[in-house]
Design a protein around this motif. Structure first.
Motif, PDB file in Angstrom:
ATOM      1  N   LEU A 187       0.820  -1.216   0.000  1.00 17.80           N
ATOM      2  CA  LEU A 187       0.000   0.000   0.000  1.00 17.80           C
ATOM      3  C   LEU A 187       0.855   1.267   0.000  1.00 17.80           C
ATOM      4  O   LEU A 187       0.328   2.371   0.118  1.00 17.80           O
ATOM      5  CB  LEU A 187      -0.933   0.001   1.224  1.00 17.80           C
ATOM      6  N   ASN A 188       2.159   1.113  -0.167  1.00 12.81           N
ATOM      7  CA  ASN A 188       3.104   2.228  -0.130  1.00 12.81           C
ATOM      8  C   ASN A 188       3.308   2.760  -1.561  1.00 12.81           C
ATOM      9  O   ASN A 188       3.824   2.039  -2.422  1.00 12.81           O
ATOM     10  CB  ASN A 188       4.431   1.727   0.455  1.00 12.81           C
TER      11      ASN A 188
ATOM     12  N   LEU B  72      -2.640   6.851  -0.153  1.00 18.57           N
ATOM     13  CA  LEU B  72      -3.644   5.934   0.376  1.00 18.57           C
ATOM     14  C   LEU B  72      -4.865   6.711   0.884  1.00 18.57           C
ATOM     15  O   LEU B  72      -6.002   6.272   0.740  1.00 18.57           O
ATOM     16  CB  LEU B  72      -3.031   5.079   1.491  1.00 18.57           C
TER      17      LEU B  72
END
Length: 189
Positions: free
Chosen positions: A91-92, A109
């Motif tokens: 999710l980076n 995000l």
């Protein structure tokens, strides 16, 4: 030179608590030792799977034979240098930019990440890997230019972390070096 084997020189490699693998745009100022601060352009790529880092160095050779079949010359015809690791912060955005290309990842995000999975050559990056070793030693691998040359299957499964298994092919810099390795033992206070 040591006169006998020395167990204190045997070591293992672990990541620094503050991160181990960093990426920056090509042309970013590179460190020239194992301890100096990295240029602000370097971003930390987060957690790496427990398989750690593999540095694969490949050599290809050609044998020249004399009449009668004896090998009389062995010449190196090519050499490769690759870094292999699995980034597990899926999710980076910085991780996604290494995997899919800087221009193909936008957002955060919190605002929403968009990834464009295109069939284009990925741009190269500079890489730095910081490794903690036994007895206060530190090793830093500095790769002036590396490009993602392979991405393993991405699996989405209940009992498995989502991650990107990457192979980074290193390209020689102007001086012919694919990577510098700096090793130092921290002085004890």
């Amino acid at each position: 030179m040591s006169e006998k084997p020395n167990a204190s020189l045997v070591t293992q490699g672990k990541p620094k608590v503050t991160g181990a693998i960093f990426s920056a745009p090509l042309g970013t100022a590179l460190p020239t030792d194992a301890k100096s601060a990295l240029d602000a352009a370097f971003v930390q790529l987060g957690y790496v799977s427990d398989s750690g880092l593999t540095n694969s160095i490949g050599l290809e050779n050609a044998n020249v034979k004399a009449w009668g079949g004896d090998t009389v010359l062995n010449t190196m015809t090519s050499k490769t240098n690759e870094l292999k690791f699995k980034l597990i912060e899926a999710l980076n955005p910085d991780v996604l930019k290494v995997v899919y290309g800087d221009e193909n990842v936008t957002g955060t995000l919190e605002t929403g990440i968009t990834v464009k999975n295109k069939s284009l050559q990925l741009e190269g990056h500079a890489y730095v890997i910081d490794i903690l070793m036994k007895n206060g030693a530190m090793k830093r691998i500095v790769a002036p230019e590396g490009t993602v040359t392979a991405i393993g299957d991405v699996t989405y499964k209940d009992d498995e972390v989502v991650g990107y298994d990457l192979t980074i092919g290193l390209v020689p810099a102007d001086d012919g070096v694919t990577a510098y390795e700096y090793i130092i033992r921290e002085a004890k206070a």
